[in-house]
Design a protein around this motif. Sequence first.
Motif, PDB file in Angstrom:
ATOM      1  N   HIS A 116       0.656  -1.101  -0.090  1.00  0.00           N
ATOM      2  CA  HIS A 116       0.023   0.037   0.029  1.00  0.00           C
ATOM      3  C   HIS A 116       0.791   1.282  -0.125  1.00  0.00           C
ATOM      4  N   VAL A 117       1.851   1.163   0.794  1.00  0.00           N
ATOM      5  CA  VAL A 117       2.898   2.254   0.653  1.00  0.00           C
ATOM      6  C   VAL A 117       3.395   2.734  -0.492  1.00  0.00           C
ATOM      7  N   ALA A 139       3.510   8.957   1.159  1.00  0.00           N
ATOM      8  CA  ALA A 139       3.796   7.588   1.356  1.00  0.00           C
ATOM      9  C   ALA A 139       4.290   7.550   3.072  1.00  0.00           C
ATOM     10  N   ALA A 140       4.700   8.601   3.658  1.00  0.00           N
ATOM     11  CA  ALA A 140       4.885   8.651   5.135  1.00  0.00           C
ATOM     12  C   ALA A 140       3.634   8.767   5.752  1.00  0.00           C
ATOM     13  N   ASP A 141       2.666   9.339   5.237  1.00  0.00           N
ATOM     14  CA  ASP A 141       1.441   9.731   5.678  1.00  0.00           C
ATOM     15  C   ASP A 141       0.445   8.191   5.833  1.00  0.00           C
ATOM     16  N   GLU A 142       0.517   7.490   4.451  1.00  0.00           N
ATOM     17  CA  GLU A 142       0.180   6.105   4.484  1.00  0.00           C
ATOM     18  C   GLU A 142       0.594   5.041   5.381  1.00  0.00           C
ATOM     19  N   MET A 143       1.900   5.271   5.683  1.00  0.00           N
ATOM     20  CA  MET A 143       2.741   4.457   6.590  1.00  0.00           C
ATOM     21  C   MET A 143       2.082   4.597   7.901  1.00  0.00           C
ATOM     22  N   MET A 144       1.918   5.872   8.366  1.00  0.00           N
ATOM     23  CA  MET A 144       1.629   6.213   9.663  1.00  0.00           C
ATOM     24  C   MET A 144      -0.075   5.479   9.639  1.00  0.00           C
ATOM     25  N   ARG A 145      -0.869   5.695   8.545  1.00  0.00           N
ATOM     26  CA  ARG A 145      -2.270   5.151   8.647  1.00  0.00           C
ATOM     27  C   ARG A 145      -2.115   3.724   8.896  1.00  0.00           C
ATOM     28  N   ASN A 146      -1.516   2.991   8.213  1.00  0.00           N
ATOM     29  CA  ASN A 146      -1.221   1.565   8.246  1.00  0.00           C
ATOM     30  C   ASN A 146      -0.765   1.162   9.597  1.00  0.00           C
ATOM     31  N   GLU A 147       0.230   2.003  10.346  1.00  0.00           N
ATOM     32  CA  GLU A 147       0.667   1.663  11.395  1.00  0.00           C
ATOM     33  C   GLU A 147      -0.705   1.573  12.432  1.00  0.00           C
ATOM     34  N   LYS A 148      -1.308   2.741  12.552  1.00  0.00           N
ATOM     35  CA  LYS A 148      -2.358   3.119  13.436  1.00  0.00           C
ATOM     36  C   LYS A 148      -3.674   2.015  13.263  1.00  0.00           C
ATOM     37  N   LYS A 149      -3.844   1.556  11.886  1.00  0.00           N
ATOM     38  CA  LYS A 149      -4.897   0.405  11.717  1.00  0.00           C
ATOM     39  C   LYS A 149      -4.443  -0.797  12.191  1.00  0.00           C
ATOM     40  N   ILE A 150      -3.022  -1.090  12.347  1.00  0.00           N
ATOM     41  CA  ILE A 150      -2.752  -2.617  12.734  1.00  0.00           C
ATOM     42  C   ILE A 150      -2.539  -2.216  14.198  1.00  0.00           C
TER      43      ILE A 150
END
Length: 180
Positions: A116-117, A139-150
Motif C-alpha cells: 500500500h505504501v 507515502a509517510a502519511d500512508e505508513m502512519m495510517r497503516n501503523e495506526k490501523k494495525i
Amino acid sequence: MAVAARDQASSLKFDTDPIQKVLYTTKACLIISLFIAYRAQRGIFVILPAVFRSVYDKLEQSKAVDYAGVFEEDNAAELTYDINPVTGKVRWRTRITVAALASMITLSYMISGAWHVLKKFAVTLKEKAFNVEQSLEVAADEMMRNEKKICTQFVVNTDGGDKNRSAAVSNDESSSASFE
C-alpha cells in the motif's frame, strides 16, 4: 524540519538560485526518508513482534488447531488434543503449527502494508509530475495510517509490557507527524 526545508525550497526561484533550491529539496526528501526508515524500523522490531504475539495468542486460544493431528493416517482413529494429558502443557506440534500460522498472517500484514505504501508513492509520483518530495510525504502519511490501523486492530502494546495490552500508539504519538 522537513516542512521548513520544503518551505525554503518553494520560496526560492529556480532561475535565481538553483543550487539552494535543489539543496533544500534534497534536505526535505532526506528528512522524510529518514522518518520513513525510522517508522519501518519501529514497525519491524516493535509492532510486528507485538502483532505476532497477539495473533499467536488468538490462534492458541482458538479451536482451529485442535484438529491438527486428526488428519494424520496413524492417528485418524483417535482424537489428538492440544494439551498433553501427562504434563498438562500444550504439545510441541501444536505450538509449531500455531507459530507457523501466526507467522503467515503477520507476514501477510507486513507485505500488504508495504504494498500500500509503495503503491501510494508510485501513484502520487505519477500524478504530481514526478514530484518526489510530495510523493514521499504521501507515502509517510500512508505508513502512519497503516501503523495506526494495525495497532488499533490488534490493540498492540508497543511499550514492552506483557499482559497489559492497552494503548496502541500512545507512547509514540509525539513522533507521529503529518507532512501534508
